[in-house]
Design an enzyme around this catalytic site. Structure first.
Site, mmCIF file in Angstrom:
data_model
loop_
_atom_site.group_PDB
_atom_site.id
_atom_site.type_symbol
_atom_site.label_atom_id
_atom_site.label_comp_id
_atom_site.label_asym_id
_atom_site.label_seq_id
_atom_site.Cartn_x
_atom_site.Cartn_y
_atom_site.Cartn_z
ATOM 1 N N GLN A 109 0.834 -1.200 0.000
ATOM 2 C CA GLN A 109 0.000 0.000 0.000
ATOM 3 C C GLN A 109 0.872 1.256 0.000
ATOM 4 O O GLN A 109 0.616 2.215 -0.725
ATOM 5 C CB GLN A 109 -0.897 -0.027 1.243
ATOM 6 C CG GLN A 109 -1.983 1.026 1.272
ATOM 7 C CD GLN A 109 -2.881 0.874 2.497
ATOM 8 O OE1 GLN A 109 -2.431 0.455 3.564
ATOM 9 N NE2 GLN A 109 -4.141 1.205 2.351
ATOM 10 N N TYR A 121 14.599 -4.844 1.605
ATOM 11 C CA TYR A 121 15.229 -6.107 1.986
ATOM 12 C C TYR A 121 14.891 -7.166 0.940
ATOM 13 O O TYR A 121 13.725 -7.327 0.576
ATOM 14 C CB TYR A 121 14.684 -6.517 3.353
ATOM 15 C CG TYR A 121 15.314 -7.735 3.998
ATOM 16 C CD1 TYR A 121 16.335 -7.601 4.924
ATOM 17 C CD2 TYR A 121 14.849 -9.016 3.706
ATOM 18 C CE1 TYR A 121 16.881 -8.714 5.539
ATOM 19 C CE2 TYR A 121 15.388 -10.136 4.313
ATOM 20 C CZ TYR A 121 16.413 -9.973 5.229
ATOM 21 O OH TYR A 121 16.952 -11.074 5.841
ATOM 22 N N ASP A 211 11.420 13.723 -0.346
ATOM 23 C CA ASP A 211 11.484 15.149 -0.022
ATOM 24 C C ASP A 211 10.236 15.538 0.770
ATOM 25 O O ASP A 211 9.228 14.822 0.795
ATOM 26 C CB ASP A 211 11.644 16.006 -1.286
ATOM 27 C CG ASP A 211 10.453 15.959 -2.202
ATOM 28 O OD1 ASP A 211 9.354 16.377 -1.794
ATOM 29 O OD2 ASP A 211 10.601 15.511 -3.356
ATOM 30 N N HIS A 213 7.947 17.870 0.451
ATOM 31 C CA HIS A 213 6.690 18.099 -0.278
ATOM 32 C C HIS A 213 5.942 16.780 -0.490
ATOM 33 O O HIS A 213 4.737 16.677 -0.204
ATOM 34 C CB HIS A 213 6.981 18.760 -1.629
ATOM 35 C CG HIS A 213 5.817 18.732 -2.572
ATOM 36 N ND1 HIS A 213 4.642 19.412 -2.327
ATOM 37 C CD2 HIS A 213 5.640 18.088 -3.760
ATOM 38 C CE1 HIS A 213 3.796 19.195 -3.315
ATOM 39 N NE2 HIS A 213 4.373 18.398 -4.198
ATOM 40 N N ARG A 222 -2.239 9.226 4.543
ATOM 41 C CA ARG A 222 -2.070 8.062 5.418
ATOM 42 C C ARG A 222 -2.225 8.371 6.906
ATOM 43 O O ARG A 222 -2.419 7.443 7.701
ATOM 44 C CB ARG A 222 -0.704 7.422 5.161
ATOM 45 C CG ARG A 222 -0.490 6.998 3.713
ATOM 46 C CD ARG A 222 -1.617 6.110 3.201
ATOM 47 N NE ARG A 222 -1.375 5.669 1.817
ATOM 48 C CZ ARG A 222 -2.185 4.886 1.133
ATOM 49 N NH1 ARG A 222 -3.305 4.449 1.676
ATOM 50 N NH2 ARG A 222 -1.893 4.545 -0.113
#
Length: 303
Positions: A109, A121, A211, A213, A222
């Site tokens: 997601q 990983y 960054d 922004h 989220r």
């Protein structure tokens, strides 16, 4: 344990070594450097590196606008102006690199935000740990009846216990088979093939550099109350770190993005009519049923 002994030794060594620098240093984020913030049952997020601070945002904006910023009295006022008017490039002058340990289904997601540099990983080269995300009973909900991508009411204690038993049993069985398949003295299957049998709740890790922004865009979505809980807790942890890193920018983000709402032209018109004392209903507002519900949520929250 969220950290392996090797990772903890690396963190201790990094924090014990101080190097003089001429670069700009943000004291607020320095306190977070290398220290893992626990998230979920086995996950964490930690700051590995950063560049820039509130002053870097203002420096970039003033280079761009020159004399046009002379009316701005201070850095905080300039940053709030930039955020309020949706300027982006000054905020891109700040970057942060995070080390995140998270369940694979959360990672899938998360990776939809394609504006960061990521190195994950690799289960082709390494063996994944026997660590799975198992939700707490208070986070086991039924499917929402009004939102196809959301949760509804909590399951009954009996159904919740059944779900937990299935998750634990399936995770254990899948990992046992994974170990059997890759064992050198057994089948010896290639790791890149054996990994396909692992469940989506197993933990992975990555370095994620972004960054400011684009980080704010990630957090706006989220850290929202409607975001899935398992990714929202990571966003909440990052929010606390960013608030210490760039306090002026984060406060503007809170006010103009995280705590704000966006109204469509129809919603704005409906609000104007309501302020005039007109009766606005689902039938005469010109909105879809879902838009009307969202608009009611805004109005009810403001009343």
């Amino acid at each position: 344990m969220p950290l392996s002994p090797e990772q903890q030794a690396e963190i201790d060594a990094q924090r014990a070594t101080a190097t003089p620098t001429l670069r700009a240093v943000a004291p607020g984020i320095e306190q977070h450097l290398y220290i893992p913030r626990p998230v979920l049952d086995h996950g964490f997020v930690r700051v590995v590196d950063y560049m820039g601070d509130d002053a870097a945002i203002c420096q970039a904006a003033r280079v761009s606008y020159g004399k046009g910023t002379k009316s701005v009295q201070n850095d905080e006022g300039l940053i709030r102006y930039l955020m309020r008017h949706w300027h982006s490039t000054p905020f891109e002058m700040c970057e942060i690199k995070l080390h995140v340990k998270l369940p694979v289904f959360v990672a899938r997601q998360w990776i939809r935000h394609r504006t960061a540099n990521v190195n994950e990983y690799s289960a082709r080269y390494s063996i994944l740990d026997r660590e799975f995300y198992i939700p707490a009973p208070e986070h086991i909900n039924s499917q929402s009846k009004v939102n196809n991508q959301g949760r509804g009411e909590l399951l009954s204690p009996e159904d919740s216990a059944r779900v937990l038993d299935m998750l634990k049993a399936d995770s254990t069985r899948a990992y046992d088979n994974y170990e059997t398949m890759i064992a050198e003295d057994g089948i010896g299957l290639a790791r890149e093939l054996a990994r396909m049998n692992l469940p989506a709740n197993i933990y992975t890790q990555w370095y994620w550099k972004v960054d400011l922004h684009n980080l704010f865009h990630f957090l706006r979505l989220r850290a929202d109350a409607h975001a899935q809980y398992e990714i929202r807790v990571y966003a909440d942890a990052i929010c606390e770190m960013v608030a210490d890193w760039v306090p002026f920018a984060y406060k503007a983000f809170e006010d103009y993005r995280l705590g704000a709402v966006t109204l469509s032209a129809q919603m704005v018109e409906a609000m104007r009519r309501m302020l005039k004392g007109e009766e606005v209903t689902a039938e005469n507002c010109g909105m879809s049923a879902r838009e009307w519900r969202e608009f009611q949520g805004v109005v009810d929250g403001a009343s």
